[in-house]
Design a protein around this motif. Structure first.
Motif, PDB file in Angstrom:
ATOM      1  N   LEU A 225      37.122  41.082  48.475  1.00 20.12           N
ATOM      2  CA  LEU A 225      38.138  42.121  48.274  1.00 20.12           C
ATOM      3  C   LEU A 225      39.516  41.618  48.721  1.00 20.12           C
ATOM      4  N   GLY A 226      39.547  40.808  49.766  1.00 16.18           N
ATOM      5  CA  GLY A 226      40.818  40.247  50.246  1.00 16.18           C
ATOM      6  C   GLY A 226      41.416  39.219  49.306  1.00 16.18           C
ATOM      7  N   ARG A 227      40.590  38.615  48.469  1.00 10.76           N
ATOM      8  CA  ARG A 227      41.077  37.585  47.529  1.00 10.76           C
ATOM      9  C   ARG A 227      41.534  38.169  46.196  1.00 10.76           C
ATOM     10  N   LEU A 228      41.451  39.475  46.009  1.00  8.07           N
ATOM     11  CA  LEU A 228      41.924  40.088  44.765  1.00  8.07           C
ATOM     12  C   LEU A 228      43.435  39.902  44.624  1.00  8.07           C
ATOM     13  N   PRO A 229      43.918  39.598  43.427  1.00 11.53           N
ATOM     14  CA  PRO A 229      45.372  39.511  43.232  1.00 11.53           C
ATOM     15  C   PRO A 229      46.012  40.884  43.398  1.00 11.53           C
ATOM     16  N   LYS A 230      47.174  40.914  43.997  1.00 10.46           N
ATOM     17  CA  LYS A 230      47.871  42.185  44.256  1.00 10.46           C
ATOM     18  C   LYS A 230      48.663  42.670  43.087  1.00 10.46           C
TER      19      LYS A 230
END
Length: 124
Positions: A119-124
């Motif tokens: 989830l932290g590696r998802l593009p913003k």
């Protein structure tokens, strides 16, 4: 004052109502068709932007990779819990968390940490 447990959970901001889930086959298919994925050792997180305005999640745990229903339910429960705690910081994506390797003797902590990392590696 009469409060149900559901109302108390919703006021805390960690509820997991129907609006935060993917339900229909078409919703899952559109996420898979978008062909964007973040991979880990045990999980793949497929994502695509949505128009709903909030992140939504669906979980896919194949019997081939987790033979016992207890294990499949555990993986889904952990996935929902991680999503519930991270949803305030997530971009507006439809997400599908898919088990991609046999979990065998993997600990709950390891699974949870990998889910949080994806989830932290998802593009913003």
């Amino acid at each position: 004052m009469d409060c149900s447990a559901e109302e108390v959970v919703d006021t805390a901001g960690f509820g997991f109502g129907s609006s935060l889930r993917l339900h229909k086959t078409d919703e899952f298919s559109s996420v898979f068709a978008f062909r964007r994925v973040v991979r880990g050792k045990y999980f793949a997180l497929h994502y695509c932007p949505n128009k709903v305005g909030t992140p939504r999640i669906g979980l896919v745990v194949a019997k081939k990779l987790a033979k016992r229903a207890v294990v499949r339910n555990l993986v889904k429960r952990l996935g929902r819990d991680v999503f519930r705690h991270a949803q305030a910081t997530l971009p507006h994506y439809d997400l599908v968390l898919r088990l991609s390797a046999k979990v065998g003797d993997v600990t709950k902590r390891t699974m949870r940490e990998e889910m949080i990392g994806l989830l932290g590696r998802l593009p913003k």
